[in-house]
Design a protein around this motif. Sequence first.
Motif, mmCIF file in Angstrom:
data_model
loop_
_atom_site.group_PDB
_atom_site.id
_atom_site.type_symbol
_atom_site.label_atom_id
_atom_site.label_comp_id
_atom_site.label_asym_id
_atom_site.label_seq_id
_atom_site.Cartn_x
_atom_site.Cartn_y
_atom_site.Cartn_z
ATOM 1 N N TYR A 455 -18.865 12.157 69.281
ATOM 2 C CA TYR A 455 -18.689 14.043 70.336
ATOM 3 C C TYR A 455 -20.215 14.590 68.492
ATOM 4 C CZ TYR A 455 -18.516 18.897 69.725
ATOM 5 O OH TYR A 455 -18.687 20.408 70.169
ATOM 6 N N SER A 456 -20.434 15.624 68.952
ATOM 7 C CA SER A 456 -22.085 15.844 68.082
ATOM 8 C C SER A 456 -21.952 17.585 67.320
ATOM 9 C CB SER A 456 -23.560 15.515 67.891
ATOM 10 O OG SER A 456 -23.819 13.876 67.428
ATOM 11 N N PHE A 457 -21.746 17.876 66.168
ATOM 12 C CA PHE A 457 -22.535 19.059 65.621
ATOM 13 C C PHE A 457 -23.996 19.109 65.404
ATOM 14 C CE2 PHE A 457 -17.721 18.436 64.555
ATOM 15 C CZ PHE A 457 -17.015 19.669 65.120
ATOM 16 N N THR A 458 -24.298 20.155 65.931
ATOM 17 C CA THR A 458 -25.796 20.116 65.722
ATOM 18 C C THR A 458 -25.908 21.957 65.418
ATOM 19 O OG1 THR A 458 -25.638 20.736 68.676
ATOM 20 C CG2 THR A 458 -26.460 18.349 66.871
ATOM 21 N N GLY A 459 -27.542 22.150 65.124
ATOM 22 C CA GLY A 459 -27.590 23.736 64.636
ATOM 23 C C GLY A 459 -26.806 24.208 63.576
ATOM 24 N N TYR A 460 -26.235 23.678 62.480
ATOM 25 C CA TYR A 460 -25.864 24.260 61.948
ATOM 26 C C TYR A 460 -26.584 24.215 60.287
ATOM 27 C CZ TYR A 460 -21.412 23.919 64.167
ATOM 28 O OH TYR A 460 -20.577 23.912 65.020
ATOM 29 N N SER A 461 -26.172 25.089 59.057
ATOM 30 C CA SER A 461 -27.580 25.354 58.234
ATOM 31 C C SER A 461 -25.955 25.364 57.111
ATOM 32 C CB SER A 461 -27.768 26.550 58.201
ATOM 33 O OG SER A 461 -28.752 26.547 56.661
#
Length: 491
Positions: A455-461
């Motif tokens: 799984y991947s969490f993406t697009g975070y700052s």
Amino acid sequence: MGSNPAPSSPPPILRASPANMASAGGVLSKEQLLCPICLDVFRLPVSTPCGHNFCRDCIQRYWQSLHLTQCPVCKHRFYMAPDLKVNTFISEVASHFTENECEIDVVDQAAGEVSCDVCIGKRVKAFRSCLDCLASFCETHLEPHHVVSMLKKHSLISPTMRMQERICKKHEKLLDWFCTTDQSFVCHVCTKTDHRGHHIVRIEDESRHRRAQIVKMNVRVQEMISCRRQTVFEINQAESLQIFQKLIQILLKSQAEVVEAMKTKHGQVQSNYVGAVRRALRRAASELEEAVKAEVKRLCAAECERGRRFAVDVTLDSESAHPKLVISENKKEVYHGDVAVRHPADPQRFYPCVSVLGKEGFSSGRFYFEVQVKGKTEWDVGVALESVQRKGGNWMNPDRGYWTLGMREEGKYWALSSPPVCVPLVDPPQRVGVYVDVGWGQVSFYNPDSLTHIYSFTGYSFSGRLLPHLNPHRNHSGVNSAPLIILPVNM
């Protein structure tokens, strides 16, 4: 007519400060009087059509070295070399600064705050250092250098503590020359004795030359980076095209089989045509599915191996651990014990959440670590912000500063987002790889044994440092007593 200043008042002195520069140059600031190429005060400044200013010699040498007519600042390209005219306004302001011996220092040489050497008792901040007097002066004690003819010839620089380093130890003279033969600073006497016959230049000229070299080097480095990025893009594009061309070939093959079947069975019952097409489509779908699975597996394996190259050595921070967590001596293992250890009240310690953070934190770049989860029925592994709330009930999700993968009693795996996402896995992982790209805002989880993506969490700052986060959960009377272990990554 305006009134003249009182005779006892000294004439106004122009000094190298932003306020006086603005006064001398109208709307020009200190930075606007520096050439972006040589980083020195403008000499015969010219303006390009895009509105940027440079020394005439600097911009011409820049164009000759690149064989490309473009602006060094905004990279705007000109089809023809523009006819450069000297900007008389900027030229007059720059000349005014040069005539008044105002030195603009791009690099602040002072290490800490330098005090005036003349003031007694209270420390007063120095305004300038004199290379001839070998002393630093506040504005009041610097005044003689502006009014006494002999002192006007002295060389003034920004305040510096290391005045003795500018003096020749052998001749006790100012080191105001540079020997390019021996690559060393020399004084006027050195040029006639030890360095006679060597190539000698003024320090200012050597500094200007080296600054120009640095600018050219930066330009070449940026061009190399751009070229490398373009090459990587082309390689990725070519690889993507190969993948889809392979899938297209499967479809074309099935299409040819259908056409051939229709030719050989021409004149037969129409249902036979339909059957032939149906069988061809099923065969094509099966081949496509196998081909897609193979490509996805290959890409996932390459992605996992690439992430493992950023492996880091991390340990657990026992001061953040829940009171019932037991940390191994090497700070690599953690499990839930039955007895809480009494600790002084500490806001940095998790409670009641059974968690522990890593000792090492990361605020930039990429990093990767692996955790063994073998033999456990419940666990959470991932990363968390250093600033997460560690007291009270704690829901683990990105909104609260956690990017975590977890397993629960029923053997299901969850990406703990908002809301949690169930992740179906064919092969239960014995260890979990965590890859983080801080700049890209990505946290990914892999099964290092099968080299598959989970799984991947993406697009975070990320708003702060990220730390490894482990939660072994309660042991449930020994059912979940196996430890979480941070493993070394073997490539």
